[in-house]
Every structure is written in structure tokens, then in C-alpha cells.
Design an enzyme around this catalytic site. Structure first.
Site, PDB file in Angstrom:
ATOM      1  N   CYS A  99       9.893 -46.593 -36.927  1.00 43.59           N
ATOM      2  CA  CYS A  99       8.407 -46.888 -36.802  1.00 43.59           C
ATOM      3  C   CYS A  99       7.543 -47.116 -37.988  1.00 43.59           C
ATOM      4  O   CYS A  99       6.895 -48.150 -37.965  1.00 43.59           O
ATOM      5  CB  CYS A  99       7.779 -45.627 -35.967  1.00 43.59           C
ATOM      6  SG  CYS A  99       8.273 -45.317 -34.382  1.00 43.59           S
ATOM      7  N   HIS A 100       7.648 -46.299 -38.979  1.00 45.88           N
ATOM      8  CA  HIS A 100       7.161 -46.727 -39.935  1.00 45.88           C
ATOM      9  C   HIS A 100       7.758 -46.293 -41.584  1.00 45.88           C
ATOM     10  O   HIS A 100       7.162 -46.379 -42.484  1.00 45.88           O
ATOM     11  CB  HIS A 100       5.488 -45.699 -40.329  1.00 45.88           C
ATOM     12  CG  HIS A 100       4.457 -45.973 -39.062  1.00 45.88           C
ATOM     13  ND1 HIS A 100       4.823 -44.800 -38.042  1.00 45.88           N
ATOM     14  CD2 HIS A 100       4.033 -46.594 -38.528  1.00 45.88           C
ATOM     15  CE1 HIS A 100       3.935 -45.022 -37.060  1.00 45.88           C
ATOM     16  NE2 HIS A 100       3.498 -46.318 -37.219  1.00 45.88           N
ATOM     17  N   GLY A 101       9.047 -46.542 -41.210  1.00 48.68           N
ATOM     18  CA  GLY A 101      10.099 -46.633 -42.435  1.00 48.68           C
ATOM     19  C   GLY A 101      10.068 -45.447 -43.127  1.00 48.68           C
ATOM     20  O   GLY A 101      10.179 -45.283 -44.511  1.00 48.68           O
TER      21      GLY A 101
ATOM     22  N   TYR B 293      -4.776 -49.842 -36.720  1.00 46.90           N
ATOM     23  CA  TYR B 293      -3.362 -49.548 -36.705  1.00 46.90           C
ATOM     24  C   TYR B 293      -3.026 -49.823 -38.256  1.00 46.90           C
ATOM     25  O   TYR B 293      -2.395 -49.163 -38.866  1.00 46.90           O
ATOM     26  CB  TYR B 293      -2.629 -50.026 -35.869  1.00 46.90           C
ATOM     27  CG  TYR B 293      -1.190 -49.709 -35.832  1.00 46.90           C
ATOM     28  CD1 TYR B 293      -0.855 -48.032 -35.598  1.00 46.90           C
ATOM     29  CD2 TYR B 293       0.035 -50.332 -35.891  1.00 46.90           C
ATOM     30  CE1 TYR B 293       0.253 -47.551 -35.347  1.00 46.90           C
ATOM     31  CE2 TYR B 293       1.305 -49.941 -35.693  1.00 46.90           C
ATOM     32  CZ  TYR B 293       1.287 -48.573 -35.617  1.00 46.90           C
ATOM     33  OH  TYR B 293       2.831 -47.986 -35.209  1.00 46.90           O
TER      34      TYR B 293
END
Lengths: 135, 421
Positions: A99-101, B293
Site C-alpha cells: 500500500c505505502h511501501g 490522499y
């Protein structure tokens, strides 16, 4: 709006680990969350134990994270925003969250990326040689 | 200010004396509106249409949908395949949310350009921002209901934002979920709230319009006008017909999405049933949430990222006091006009970065754009209001027109007109 009785009733799970080979990892569901149970190879244990604590964002010894060095039990939930990390991926050969590494090592400790803490260790115990009780 | 066309029948009078609903009718007929409103002003009516359409299609969908983890995904397929025109109603509702946000973004940026958020319209603006925030929550919870992979992981990531709260993080998330992870109880409560929120929005829309009808509409020139006067036209038929025409064009675009590419704005992964053991490789929110986001992801710290994201919305709420310029319309603010377009570009860039993986150059650009977003509101606007040399504002809407030129500076010079006479 807090968890009701039927949800709380499912608060512990027993897992049969007799068929897990060294190097393999299984994912089981506990309280609706994935739990990784990894049977680590000697190489993986060594790499987890040889890390200098100063290099860690959330310093924890591997000895404190795995009661039995061969078995690592962690929640399969990235501590950033709750995705399920991929096993045996990432720069540290542990887990990688797509998702965000965030990269985790073979002890489930955060090494790189936005996650603030190591993968959480749930409460668990070895009922016998082949069974782990989570919760 | 509004001429009362009171009911003529005996019953009408009797009723109106006790409950003046018929007096309210004036707000849809005689209500004086500035005569220079352009098509950017039609989005209020378009948004009202969107809200009503979402509520009607939503109620029909609710008659066939089941909000339980084991059945939700199946019931959506049931709507698509078995329910009479279920595919149409669902596609209308799903694309309706995108069209709703498209219209609301145009509506908000119109306010920013023409200074509609400034005194005496601060409350209209704040109510509008609350509506916008509720819309985002409603859209998010609606996105969870199909219980596909994107639904499940959107719910997980967004509810986990609250786990960043110090000390109480875990209790808050467990309370939100009704369990220890996103599961059936979460789905059911999201459904209940997704049904409730549109009615809260409807109530706020009424307040929004009520507050608007006190000072009356702002207008492209951004000056206060006398109501009614030579500068105004009655709401009906002038604005009603203009709004309806704009709505027609809007519905053409709407229909393109619903009938020709209903899944263009969706994500294929949402046609896979929710699976708590597998996270999709690349999760992104719906397009209308992407700028926020991007702000969330551009901050390397979890708590600060969440704070920055909420701050980016809160900064809009206090905008009427950050924008210190006395002149409303950007037409007369040559420097603000440029910064306005920088902001538009900045938000689009943020949106694009929100859709890209958070690494390397993308992350760097997202960080610069995030910083600029806050600089625009917190530094540039307050400073500009004091320093900027604004152009001369006309005294009325008719003045520049009677002056014989669309060029505002020439229009001020009435000698031109006198010479010709």
C-alpha cells in the site's frame, strides 16, 4: 458501538503447525485479522539476530519477539494503515506492504517506509509441539 | 426586499397565516438575482439535482441490498442481474457520486474565484464546507457497501487513520469497527450511516440556501447590489431556465458515463469479493479524494500525515478570515487571479500524485505540492489581501455596460459615452 459478545467470543484460535516446513509461512485468521506464522530457517534467524539495534526505527531484540526462534508469530497487519504485507518480499527479505511501501525484516521489524512500529506480536502460546494457541 | 405575492384563496390565506409556506414560494419566483450571473452559477441547482437523484436511487437500491458481509457482494450482483433496471439504478448511483463531486468542485472553485466566501457570506461558505465534508464521508461509506476488495481495503485504510491518535487509537478503531478488524459489524453500521448522512446534507443544504437568501447571490463583479433594482432579475423565469439548460448539458455528460462507460471511474478489483487476507497491489481511493490522499502520503510520519490531511480541509473552513482582501472578485485582483490558477494546478497535481505510487519523483512532487497548498492559504492569501493593488471596482453591474465597453477601465470613464451622445 463497541464489539458485541458474539465478536468477543471468537477471541482465541488454535492452529495446527505440524505440516509447516522450514522457510514456509502460513496465514491464519484470528479475530478477523490475518496472523503470520513463519517457520524460519537458520539463515533467517541469524540475519534477524545479527542486526544492530541502533539501525532500527523501533528497537526490539529478535529474542524478545520470538519465544521459540524457529517460529515467528506476528499480526499480518501493517502498522501504518492496516494493509496485509506480502511475505518474503521487500529489501529485508521479510515482509513488504504494497500500500505505502513499508519494508519489514525477518523478525517483522520495520526497516524502511512510513509504518511507525514493528509488526505486532499477538498473545500466543505453544499448547504442545504441534499447536499454537493465539489469543 | 421581496414583494409578497400572498395567496388569494380563502384556504390559502388561512393556511399561510398559520404556516407561511406559501410566502416561501417567493424564493423560487420573485427572488431577485444579479443579472450578470454566468454559467458557473448554475452549479448550485445542478448540485441540488445530484443530491435528490442520489437519495432517490439510493432508496431504491436499499430495497434490494443486504448489509451483511456474507451477502453484500452477492446482493450487488443480484441488483445488477435480476432487479428490474437494477443495473441502471446502480450505475446512476455510483457514477452519480462522481458527478456530484465534479459539480461540487466547480462550485467551490467558482466561490474562490469570485470571492463568494467573503463577508457577509462566511456562514454560507462554512455550511458548504460541512456539507462537503459530510459528502466525503458519505461517499466513502457508500464505496464500502459493495464489499469488494477495494471497498474492504478502503475501509481498512481510512478507519486506520484513527489509529494514529495517541493513547486512544486502538480503542477508537475497535469502536468504529465493532470488532478487532473491518468485518460484518463495520459494514452494517456504515450502511446505517450511509443512509442517514444524505438527509443531514439535505438539512444543511436548506440552511445553505437560507443563509444565501439573506444577502442574496454574489456575482461575477463581486459587488453589493440593491435588491431588487436595475441590477437584478427575478429568479423565475430567468435563472430557472438558465439552470435547467445547464442541467441538461450536465446530464449529457452524466449519461455518457452511465450508458457508455459506467466502470470508467471505478476499479476492476472491486468486482472481487472482499478478502481480509489479501491486499490488492495498488490501492487508490476514488478520484475525488485523491488530492487529500496525496497529502496524507506525502508526510513521512503517520500522525502528522493524518493531521495534515484534516488540516487541508480545515484551512478551507477558516478561509474567509485568511483571505484578507476587501475586493471579492478575482476580475479586479490581477495578482490573486494568477495565484488562483496556481492553486487549481496544484490541486490537480496533488490529485495525480495521489493516484501514483508514493515513491521517488512522485513523492517529491507530492511534497512540494502539499507545501504549496498550505502556503497558498496560510501565507500568500493573508499577505496578498494587504499588499495587492486592486483594480477599480464598478459601482453597479449596469455601470460598465452603460459605459459602452466590456473593458472595465474604459467603462469607468463615462466621458466616452457623453462624447458619443
Amino acid at each position: 458501538m463497541n464489539p458485541d459478545a458474539s465478536v468477543k467470543a471468537l477471541a482465541s484460535t488454535e492452529v495446527d503447525i505440524s505440516r509447516v516446513q522450514p522457510g514456509q509461512s502460513i496465514t491464519v485468521l484470528w479475530r478477523g485479522k490475518p496472523v503470520f506464522i513463519k517457520r524460519r530457517t537458520q539463515e533467517e534467524i541469524d540475519s534477524a539476530r545479527s542486526v544492530d539495534l541502533k539501525d532500527l526505527k523501533h528497537p526490539e531484540k529478535d529474542e524478545d519477539r520470538a519465544k521459540n526462534p524457529e517460529w515467528l508469530v506476528t499480526l499480518g497487519i501493517c502498522t501504518h494503515l492496516g494493509c496485509v504485507p506480502l511475505t518474503d518480499k521487500g529489501d529485508y527479505k521479510g515482509w513488504f506492504c504494497p500500500c505505502h511501501g513499508s519494508h519489514y525484516d525477518t523478525s517483522g521489524r520495520i526497516r524502511k517506509g512510513p509504518a511507525p512500529t514493528n509488526l505486532e506480536i499477538p498473545k500466543y502460546e505453544f499448547v504442545d509441539n504441534n499447536t499454537i494457541k493465539i489469543g | 426586499m421581496i414583494t409578497n405575492t400572498l395567496p388569494k384563496s380563502k384556504f390559502g390565506k388561512w393556511f399561510n397565516d398559520r404556516l407561511p409556506l406559501l410566502t416561501l414560494r417567493n424564493h423560487l419566483t420573485d427572488y431577485p438575482t444579479p443579472k450578470n450571473l454566468n454559467y458557473w452559477w448554475t452549479f448550485g441547482a445542478i448540485l441540488t439535482f445530484c443530491l435528490v437523484a442520489q437519495i432517490i436511487t439510493g432508496i431504491i437500491l436499499a430495497m434490494h441490498y443486504v448489509a451483511t458481509a456474507g451477502l453484500a457482494f452477492e446482493s450487488i450482483e443480484h441488483i445488477m442481474r435480476d432487479v428490474n433496471y437494477g443495473w441502471l439504478i446502480r450505475y446512476f448511483h455510483a457514477n452519480g457520486s462522481s458527478m456530484f463531486f465534479l459539480a461540487v468542485y466547480i462550485h467551490i472553485f467558482r466561490s474562490l474565484y469570485y470571492g463568494s466566501h467573503k463577508s457577509p457570506r462566511e456562514l454560507i461558505w462554512i455550511i458548504g464546507m460541512i456539507i462537503y465534508f459530510l459528502m466525503m464521508m458519505t461517499a466513502f461509506m457508500g464505496y464500502v457497501l459493495p464489499w469488494g476488495q477495494m471497498s474492504f481495503w478502503a475501509a481498512t485504510v481510512i478507519t486506520n487513520l484513527f489509529s494514529a491518535v495517541p493513547f486512544f487509537g486502538e480503542s477508537i478503531t475497535n469502536w468504529l469497527w465493532g470488532g478487532f478488524a473491518v468485518d460484518s459489524p463495520t459494514l452494517t453500521r456504515f450502511y446505517a450511516l450511509h443512509y442517514l448522512f444524505p438527509f443531514l446534507i439535505l438539512g444543511l443544504v436548506i440552511l445553505h440556501i437560507w443563509a444565501l437568501h439573506i444577502p442574496g447571490n454574489n456575482n461575477p463583479v463581486g459587488i453589493d447590489i440593491k435588491q431588487p433594482s436595475k441590477d437584478t432579475v427575478p429568479f423565475h423565469p430567468y435563472i430557472v431556465l438558465k439552470d435547467l439548460f445547464a442541467l441538461l448539458i450536465f446530464l449529457l455528460i452524466f449519461a455518457f458515463f452511465v450508458f457508455y462507460s459506467p466502470n470508467l471511474l471505478g476499479h476492476p478489483d472491486n468486482y472481487i469479493e472482499a478478502n481480509p487476507l489479501v491486499t490488492p497491489d495498488h490501492i487508490v481511493p476514488e478520484w475525488y479524494l485523491l488530492p487529500f490522499y496525496a497529502i496524507l502520503r506525502s508526510i513521512p510520519d503517520k500522525l502528522l500525515g493524518v493531521i495534515a490531511m484534516f488540516a487541508s480541509i480545515f484551512v478551507l473552513v477558516i478561509l474567509p478570515w485568511l483571505d484578507t482582501s476587501k475586493v471579492r472578485s478575482a476580475i479586479f485582483r490581477p495578482i490573486y487571479k494568477q495565484f488562483y490558477w496556481f492553486l487549481v494546478a496544484d490541486v490537480i497535481i496533488l490529485g495525480y500524485m495521489g493516484a501514483m505510487p508514493a515513491e521517488g519523483t512522485y513523492l517529491l512532487i507530492a511534497r512540494v505540492a502539499t507545501a504549496y497548498y498550505f502556503i497558498h492559504f496560510l501565507i500568500i492569501l493573508p499577505f496578498l489581501g494587504i499588499k495587492e493593488k486592486t483594480l477599480e471596482v464598478p459601482l453597479s453591474i449596469t455601470e460598465p455596460v452603460l459605459g459602452g465597453s466590456s473593458n472595465q477601465t474604459m467603462a469607468k470613464d463615462n466621458s466616452n459615452l457623453r462624447d458619443n451622445l
